[in-house]
Write a protein that holds these residues in place. Structure first.
Motif, PDB file in Angstrom:
ATOM      1  N   UNK A 112      16.568  -8.593   2.506  1.00 18.17           N
ATOM      2  CA  UNK A 112      16.565  -7.400   3.363  1.00 18.17           C
ATOM      3  C   UNK A 112      17.940  -7.127   3.976  1.00 18.17           C
ATOM      4  N   UNK A 113      18.521  -8.131   4.623  1.00 15.26           N
ATOM      5  CA  UNK A 113      19.808  -7.915   5.288  1.00 15.26           C
ATOM      6  C   UNK A 113      20.928  -7.648   4.280  1.00 15.26           C
ATOM      7  N   UNK A 114      21.004  -8.471   3.238  1.00 16.16           N
ATOM      8  CA  UNK A 114      22.066  -8.305   2.248  1.00 16.16           C
ATOM      9  C   UNK A 114      21.938  -6.982   1.496  1.00 16.16           C
ATOM     10  N   UNK A 115      20.721  -6.594   1.148  1.00 20.14           N
ATOM     11  CA  UNK A 115      20.521  -5.334   0.418  1.00 20.14           C
ATOM     12  C   UNK A 115      20.886  -4.139   1.292  1.00 20.14           C
ATOM     13  N   UNK A 116      20.521  -4.203   2.569  1.00 20.30           N
ATOM     14  CA  UNK A 116      20.862  -3.103   3.477  1.00 20.30           C
ATOM     15  C   UNK A 116      22.373  -2.950   3.595  1.00 20.30           C
ATOM     16  N   UNK A 117      23.076  -4.060   3.772  1.00 19.70           N
ATOM     17  CA  UNK A 117      24.532  -4.019   3.914  1.00 19.70           C
ATOM     18  C   UNK A 117      25.217  -3.542   2.640  1.00 19.70           C
ATOM     19  N   UNK A 118      24.743  -4.034   1.501  1.00 12.62           N
ATOM     20  CA  UNK A 118      25.383  -3.671   0.244  1.00 12.62           C
ATOM     21  C   UNK A 118      25.148  -2.198  -0.080  1.00 12.62           C
ATOM     22  N   UNK A 119      23.933  -1.723   0.155  1.00 13.27           N
ATOM     23  CA  UNK A 119      23.623  -0.326  -0.143  1.00 13.27           C
ATOM     24  C   UNK A 119      24.298   0.635   0.815  1.00 13.27           C
ATOM     25  N   UNK A 120      24.593   0.185   2.041  1.00 10.42           N
ATOM     26  CA  UNK A 120      25.249   1.046   3.028  1.00 10.42           C
ATOM     27  C   UNK A 120      26.726   1.232   2.736  1.00 10.42           C
ATOM     28  N   UNK A 121      27.296   0.384   1.847  1.00  8.55           N
ATOM     29  CA  UNK A 121      28.674   0.581   1.433  1.00  8.55           C
ATOM     30  C   UNK A 121      29.641  -0.389   2.079  1.00  8.55           C
ATOM     31  N   UNK A 122      30.888  -0.408   1.580  1.00 12.61           N
ATOM     32  CA  UNK A 122      31.907  -1.326   2.108  1.00 12.61           C
ATOM     33  C   UNK A 122      32.089  -1.178   3.619  1.00 12.61           C
ATOM     34  N   UNK A 123      32.136  -2.315   4.297  1.00 10.24           N
ATOM     35  CA  UNK A 123      32.358  -2.296   5.732  1.00 10.24           C
ATOM     36  C   UNK A 123      31.140  -2.010   6.563  1.00 10.24           C
ATOM     37  N   UNK A 124      29.962  -1.981   5.943  1.00  7.43           N
ATOM     38  CA  UNK A 124      28.751  -1.663   6.700  1.00  7.43           C
ATOM     39  C   UNK A 124      28.439  -2.745   7.724  1.00  7.43           C
ATOM     40  N   UNK A 125      27.704  -2.372   8.743  1.00  7.59           N
ATOM     41  CA  UNK A 125      27.256  -3.306   9.776  1.00  7.59           C
ATOM     42  C   UNK A 125      25.748  -3.278   9.874  1.00  7.59           C
ATOM     43  N   UNK A 126      25.183  -4.420  10.239  1.00  6.20           N
ATOM     44  CA  UNK A 126      23.750  -4.461  10.515  1.00  6.20           C
ATOM     45  C   UNK A 126      23.455  -3.746  11.827  1.00  6.20           C
ATOM     46  N   UNK A 127      22.472  -2.897  11.789  1.00  9.00           N
ATOM     47  CA  UNK A 127      21.980  -2.249  13.003  1.00  9.00           C
ATOM     48  C   UNK A 127      20.857  -3.079  13.596  1.00  9.00           C
ATOM     49  N   UNK A 128      20.028  -3.629  12.711  1.00 10.55           N
ATOM     50  CA  UNK A 128      18.939  -4.503  13.138  1.00 10.55           C
ATOM     51  C   UNK A 128      18.739  -5.557  12.058  1.00 10.55           C
ATOM     52  N   UNK A 129      18.654  -6.823  12.474  1.00  8.32           N
ATOM     53  CA  UNK A 129      18.465  -7.909  11.530  1.00  8.32           C
ATOM     54  C   UNK A 129      17.063  -7.957  10.964  1.00  8.32           C
ATOM     55  N   UNK A 130      16.815  -8.993  10.169  1.00  7.54           N
ATOM     56  CA  UNK A 130      15.544  -9.107   9.458  1.00  7.54           C
ATOM     57  C   UNK A 130      14.355  -9.101  10.421  1.00  7.54           C
ATOM     58  N   UNK A 131      13.370  -8.318  10.049  1.00  2.12           N
ATOM     59  CA  UNK A 131      12.150  -8.193  10.841  1.00  2.12           C
ATOM     60  C   UNK A 131      10.961  -8.311   9.888  1.00  2.12           C
ATOM     61  N   UNK A 132       9.944  -9.051  10.299  1.00  4.66           N
ATOM     62  CA  UNK A 132       8.762  -9.235   9.458  1.00  4.66           C
ATOM     63  C   UNK A 132       7.662  -8.268   9.861  1.00  4.66           C
ATOM     64  N   UNK A 133       6.849  -7.923   8.883  1.00  5.00           N
ATOM     65  CA  UNK A 133       5.698  -7.070   9.162  1.00  5.00           C
ATOM     66  C   UNK A 133       4.652  -7.868   9.936  1.00  5.00           C
ATOM     67  N   UNK A 134       3.762  -7.145  10.588  1.00  3.57           N
ATOM     68  CA  UNK A 134       2.698  -7.786  11.365  1.00  3.57           C
ATOM     69  C   UNK A 134       1.366  -7.166  10.949  1.00  3.57           C
ATOM     70  N   UNK A 135       0.900  -7.524   9.753  1.00  4.83           N
ATOM     71  CA  UNK A 135      -0.359  -6.941   9.291  1.00  4.83           C
ATOM     72  C   UNK A 135      -1.550  -7.543  10.033  1.00  4.83           C
ATOM     73  N   UNK A 136      -2.640  -6.811  10.044  1.00  6.48           N
ATOM     74  CA  UNK A 136      -3.847  -7.308  10.694  1.00  6.48           C
ATOM     75  C   UNK A 136      -4.668  -8.127   9.691  1.00  6.48           C
TER      76      UNK A 136
END
Length: 223
Positions: A112-136
């Motif tokens: 999740x984190x690596x894909x977000x950074x890579x897809x956002x382009x060179x020099x991208x920053x994380x806005x929010x780190x990895x978060x898990x779903x909370x299914x019922x």
């Protein structure tokens, strides 16, 4: 200290006035994850990060998960493409929350984190780190992280201090979200697969009586 501008020359003014900077959502998933679980997770992550009003540019994941129906369905529901990167490319991205279990499962310590950074382009920053779903009533089957270009106080887009390498991103497959488009298109290269256009319908063969020189045709023209 800021690096070169993202997506343009230094001092890029960023998005037009009144428009928020776009966000890329990196997603990881277990087999069989539901579309609703992925979408609800993304919406919760955007809201928690104060990004509910920012446009989502794309979802991004590792190639091994790019055919997961829950991720494809989530991208389709959000109206964005699903970008897929090889595990080796994601493994080269520096992230704050690497996982040995993830590395053993898909070949990269972060999806999740690596894909977000890579897809956002060179020099991208994380806005929010990895978060898990909370299914019922069951275990979490999805993770997500948010990334985008760094923004200065003046609103210019600049390179961040972590994440995607300064060079150009490797080619990524884009899993199309429209059922009428090719299943997968290649960025930076040839398409890896595509729907073929239907060939032209050949004209029906002429019957002997249709030929201008046939007796039957002459009788029709000259009764």
């Amino acid at each position: 200290m800021s690096g070169p501008a993202v997506g343009g020359p230094a001092g890029d003014p960023g998005p037009p006035a009144g428009e928020s900077a776009p966000v890329v959502v990196g997603v990881g998933a277990s087999r069989g994850v539901a579309v609703s679980e992925v979408v609800e997770l993304i919406e919760a992550a955007l809201a928690a990060a104060g990004c509910a009003d920012r446009p989502v540019r794309a979802l991004a994941t590792v190639t091994a998960k790019s055919s997961e129906p829950g991720l494809i369905g989530a991208a389709r529901r959000l109206g964005v493409p699903l970008r897929a990167f090889p595990a080796t490319a994601l493994a080269a991205v520096r992230v704050p929350d690497p996982s040995a279990a993830t590395a053993a499962a898909v070949g990269t310590p972060s999806v999740a984190e690596a894909a977000a950074l890579l897809a956002a382009g060179p020099g991208a920053q994380l806005i929010a780190g990895k978060r898990k779903s909370v299914p019922r009533g069951g275990p979490a089957r999805a993770t997500c992280a948010l990334a985008g270009p760094a923004v200065t106080d003046s609103g210019a887009l600049t390179a961040g201090r972590e994440g995607a390498p300064a060079g150009s991103s490797p080619a990524a497959d884009i899993v199309m979200t429209s059922p009428t488009r090719p299943a997968v298109a290649r960025i930076g290269g040839r398409r890896s697969s595509a729907t073929r256009r239907p060939s032209a319908i050949p004209p029906a063969p002429r019957r002997p009586s249709d030929h201008p020189s046939s007796p039957a045709h002459r009788r029709l023209r000259h009764p």
